[in-house]
Scaffold this motif. Structure first.
Motif, PDB file in Angstrom:
ATOM      1  N   PRO A 158      -8.263 -16.774  -9.907  1.00 50.67           N
ATOM      2  CA  PRO A 158      -8.726 -16.937  -8.512  1.00 50.67           C
ATOM      3  C   PRO A 158      -7.635 -17.322  -7.525  1.00 50.67           C
ATOM      4  O   PRO A 158      -7.652 -16.860  -6.374  1.00 50.67           O
ATOM      5  CB  PRO A 158      -9.783 -18.044  -8.638  1.00 50.67           C
ATOM      6  CG  PRO A 158     -10.335 -17.870 -10.018  1.00 50.67           C
ATOM      7  CD  PRO A 158      -9.164 -17.473 -10.858  1.00 50.67           C
ATOM      8  N   HIS A 159      -6.660 -18.135  -7.925  1.00 50.39           N
ATOM      9  CA  HIS A 159      -5.658 -18.582  -6.955  1.00 50.39           C
ATOM     10  C   HIS A 159      -4.704 -17.468  -6.530  1.00 50.39           C
ATOM     11  O   HIS A 159      -3.926 -17.633  -5.588  1.00 50.39           O
ATOM     12  CB  HIS A 159      -4.862 -19.771  -7.509  1.00 50.39           C
ATOM     13  CG  HIS A 159      -3.960 -19.428  -8.652  1.00 50.39           C
ATOM     14  ND1 HIS A 159      -4.413 -19.240  -9.936  1.00 50.39           N
ATOM     15  CD2 HIS A 159      -2.615 -19.261  -8.706  1.00 50.39           C
ATOM     16  CE1 HIS A 159      -3.394 -18.968 -10.727  1.00 50.39           C
ATOM     17  NE2 HIS A 159      -2.291 -18.974 -10.003  1.00 50.39           N
ATOM     18  N   LEU A 160      -4.778 -16.289  -7.218  1.00 53.14           N
ATOM     19  CA  LEU A 160      -3.941 -15.156  -6.841  1.00 53.14           C
ATOM     20  C   LEU A 160      -4.750 -14.010  -6.242  1.00 53.14           C
ATOM     21  O   LEU A 160      -4.182 -12.952  -5.944  1.00 53.14           O
ATOM     22  CB  LEU A 160      -3.165 -14.648  -8.059  1.00 53.14           C
ATOM     23  CG  LEU A 160      -2.040 -15.566  -8.559  1.00 53.14           C
ATOM     24  CD1 LEU A 160      -1.497 -15.071  -9.882  1.00 53.14           C
ATOM     25  CD2 LEU A 160      -0.926 -15.655  -7.526  1.00 53.14           C
ATOM     26  N   ASN A 161      -6.035 -14.198  -6.044  1.00 51.27           N
ATOM     27  CA  ASN A 161      -6.851 -13.152  -5.434  1.00 51.27           C
ATOM     28  C   ASN A 161      -6.339 -12.824  -4.035  1.00 51.27           C
ATOM     29  O   ASN A 161      -6.041 -13.709  -3.235  1.00 51.27           O
ATOM     30  CB  ASN A 161      -8.317 -13.597  -5.335  1.00 51.27           C
ATOM     31  CG  ASN A 161      -9.044 -13.442  -6.658  1.00 51.27           C
ATOM     32  OD1 ASN A 161      -8.679 -12.625  -7.490  1.00 51.27           O
ATOM     33  ND2 ASN A 161     -10.090 -14.238  -6.858  1.00 51.27           N
ATOM     34  N   GLY A 162      -6.221 -11.537  -3.758  1.00 50.82           N
ATOM     35  CA  GLY A 162      -5.817 -11.095  -2.427  1.00 50.82           C
ATOM     36  C   GLY A 162      -4.325 -11.110  -2.167  1.00 50.82           C
ATOM     37  O   GLY A 162      -3.881 -10.721  -1.086  1.00 50.82           O
ATOM     38  N   VAL A 163      -3.520 -11.533  -3.133  1.00 50.66           N
ATOM     39  CA  VAL A 163      -2.074 -11.588  -2.951  1.00 50.66           C
ATOM     40  C   VAL A 163      -1.470 -10.208  -3.222  1.00 50.66           C
ATOM     41  O   VAL A 163      -1.724  -9.601  -4.262  1.00 50.66           O
ATOM     42  CB  VAL A 163      -1.441 -12.626  -3.896  1.00 50.66           C
ATOM     43  CG1 VAL A 163       0.085 -12.624  -3.740  1.00 50.66           C
ATOM     44  CG2 VAL A 163      -2.002 -14.008  -3.607  1.00 50.66           C
ATOM     45  N   LYS A 164      -0.682  -9.711  -2.280  1.00 51.10           N
ATOM     46  CA  LYS A 164      -0.002  -8.428  -2.469  1.00 51.10           C
ATOM     47  C   LYS A 164       1.281  -8.653  -3.262  1.00 51.10           C
ATOM     48  O   LYS A 164       2.071  -9.532  -2.938  1.00 51.10           O
ATOM     49  CB  LYS A 164       0.306  -7.781  -1.127  1.00 51.10           C
ATOM     50  CG  LYS A 164      -0.928  -7.301  -0.381  1.00 51.10           C
ATOM     51  CD  LYS A 164      -0.554  -6.528   0.873  1.00 51.10           C
ATOM     52  CE  LYS A 164      -1.799  -5.974   1.561  1.00 51.10           C
ATOM     53  NZ  LYS A 164      -1.452  -5.178   2.767  1.00 51.10           N
ATOM     54  N   LEU A 165       1.464  -7.834  -4.289  1.00 52.49           N
ATOM     55  CA  LEU A 165       2.572  -8.023  -5.215  1.00 52.49           C
ATOM     56  C   LEU A 165       3.376  -6.738  -5.375  1.00 52.49           C
ATOM     57  O   LEU A 165       2.823  -5.640  -5.317  1.00 52.49           O
ATOM     58  CB  LEU A 165       2.050  -8.469  -6.580  1.00 52.49           C
ATOM     59  CG  LEU A 165       1.242  -9.766  -6.610  1.00 52.49           C
ATOM     60  CD1 LEU A 165       0.599  -9.951  -7.973  1.00 52.49           C
ATOM     61  CD2 LEU A 165       2.127 -10.954  -6.266  1.00 52.49           C
ATOM     62  N   GLU A 166       4.682  -6.899  -5.591  1.00 50.84           N
ATOM     63  CA  GLU A 166       5.539  -5.781  -5.961  1.00 50.84           C
ATOM     64  C   GLU A 166       5.417  -5.548  -7.461  1.00 50.84           C
ATOM     65  O   GLU A 166       5.285  -6.493  -8.239  1.00 50.84           O
ATOM     66  CB  GLU A 166       6.998  -6.081  -5.617  1.00 50.84           C
ATOM     67  CG  GLU A 166       7.252  -6.265  -4.139  1.00 50.84           C
ATOM     68  CD  GLU A 166       8.661  -6.737  -3.841  1.00 50.84           C
ATOM     69  OE1 GLU A 166       9.100  -6.575  -2.693  1.00 50.84           O
ATOM     70  OE2 GLU A 166       9.323  -7.278  -4.763  1.00 50.84           O
ATOM     71  N   ALA A 167       5.473  -4.294  -7.865  1.00 50.80           N
ATOM     72  CA  ALA A 167       5.398  -3.952  -9.286  1.00 50.80           C
ATOM     73  C   ALA A 167       6.703  -3.301  -9.731  1.00 50.80           C
ATOM     74  O   ALA A 167       7.305  -2.513  -8.996  1.00 50.80           O
ATOM     75  CB  ALA A 167       4.227  -3.014  -9.553  1.00 50.80           C
ATOM     76  N   HIS A 168       7.121  -3.647 -10.952  1.00 54.11           N
ATOM     77  CA  HIS A 168       8.333  -3.102 -11.553  1.00 54.11           C
ATOM     78  C   HIS A 168       7.957  -2.426 -12.873  1.00 54.11           C
ATOM     79  O   HIS A 168       7.166  -2.972 -13.654  1.00 54.11           O
ATOM     80  CB  HIS A 168       9.345  -4.208 -11.834  1.00 54.11           C
ATOM     81  CG  HIS A 168       9.740  -5.008 -10.636  1.00 54.11           C
ATOM     82  ND1 HIS A 168      10.972  -4.876 -10.023  1.00 54.11           N
ATOM     83  CD2 HIS A 168       9.075  -5.949  -9.926  1.00 54.11           C
ATOM     84  CE1 HIS A 168      11.048  -5.704  -8.999  1.00 54.11           C
ATOM     85  NE2 HIS A 168       9.909  -6.368  -8.921  1.00 54.11           N
TER      86      HIS A 168
END
Length: 247
Positions: A158-168
């Motif tokens: 839940p604490h990372l919901n909605g966070v945009k992340l880069e993928a490698h």
């Protein structure tokens, strides 16, 4: 080697191709964050072979892929010492400089280790990994169709919901052998594993990331693996990582 062969293309480029259908596979991380160990190394650096040899030993680490993912990025800034590194890329040198710019490392050098987005100098005086229990971040699933592409999906806590992340997404080579004909390592034959043969990065987004299958610059690896990890924009620390052997 398990269906992989190489062929010469125009200009002498070597490209890995699929000569028979390879099994699709699904790789998944635990919910706890997997440790990501980066080594920045070079064939032109006389102090790098011991670090490369130590990294090779991690193939037998009991937590490989589920607790620990090592990767070796070959930088190009020592290529002018008399022998260009066949695995080196300016992009990998930039990644190391980005670590410095983001405050993860104090200076740019080889061999240089980064563990979970932070400089790891312990290798120089006590090369023993102490992998502590990691926070729960969510499961990362890597679906791979060798020769076609890969899809990465993240089910965050839940604490990372909605966070945009880069993928490698990277393909690693194992059991590689490189005779060195010049420079500081002249006359040596370097044995290496966890070598990054291809690396692709996406812009920040949520939930799912897709990668086309890359061309590879070598065909002499005894074995290949795929790895993927997520990170926040402008932050060297990975959020989660997943990986495993190719069939």
């Amino acid at each position: 080697m398990n269906g992989w062969r190489g062929m010469l293309l125009g200009g002498g480029l070597l490209m890995a191709i699929v000569t028979q259908p390879l099994q699709a596979l699904t790789l998944q991380s635990p919910v706890e964050r997997v440790n990501l160990l980066e080594l920045y190394t070079s064939h032109g650096c006389s102090s790098c072979p011991p670090a490369d040899a130590w990294l090779r030993k991690l193939e037998s680490h009991p937590g490989l892929w589920q607790r620990l993912i090592p990767v070796a990025f070959h930088v190009d800034y020592w290529d002018n010492l008399g022998w260009p590194d066949r695995f080196a890329s300016p992009a990998f040198s930039k990644m190391q400089r980005d670590h410095q710019r983001q405050g993860a490392i104090r200076s740019v050098y080889t061999p240089g280790f980064v563990l979970n987005g932070r400089e790891w100098r312990q290798w120089f005086y006590r090369p023993q990994l102490d992998l502590q229990a990691s926070e729960e971040v969510g499961a990362l699933t890597l679906q791979v169709e060798p020769g076609t592409g890969a899809t990465l999906q993240f089910s965050p806590e839940p604490h990372l919901n909605g966070v945009k992340l880069e993928a490698h997404f990277a393909i690693l080579g194992f059991g590689l052998s490189s005779p060195i004909g010049g420079g500081e390592n002249h006359g040596k034959t370097l044995k290496e594993s966890f070598v990054v043969l291809s690396h692709t990065q996406t812009p920040p987004q949520q939930g799912e990331w897709r990668f086309p299958w890359p061309q590879l610059s070598v065909n002499d690896a005894e074995r290949l693996a795929v790895v993927a990890w997520l990170s926040r924009p402008g932050n060297s620390e990975q959020v989660q990582a997943a990986g495993g052997w190719l069939p």
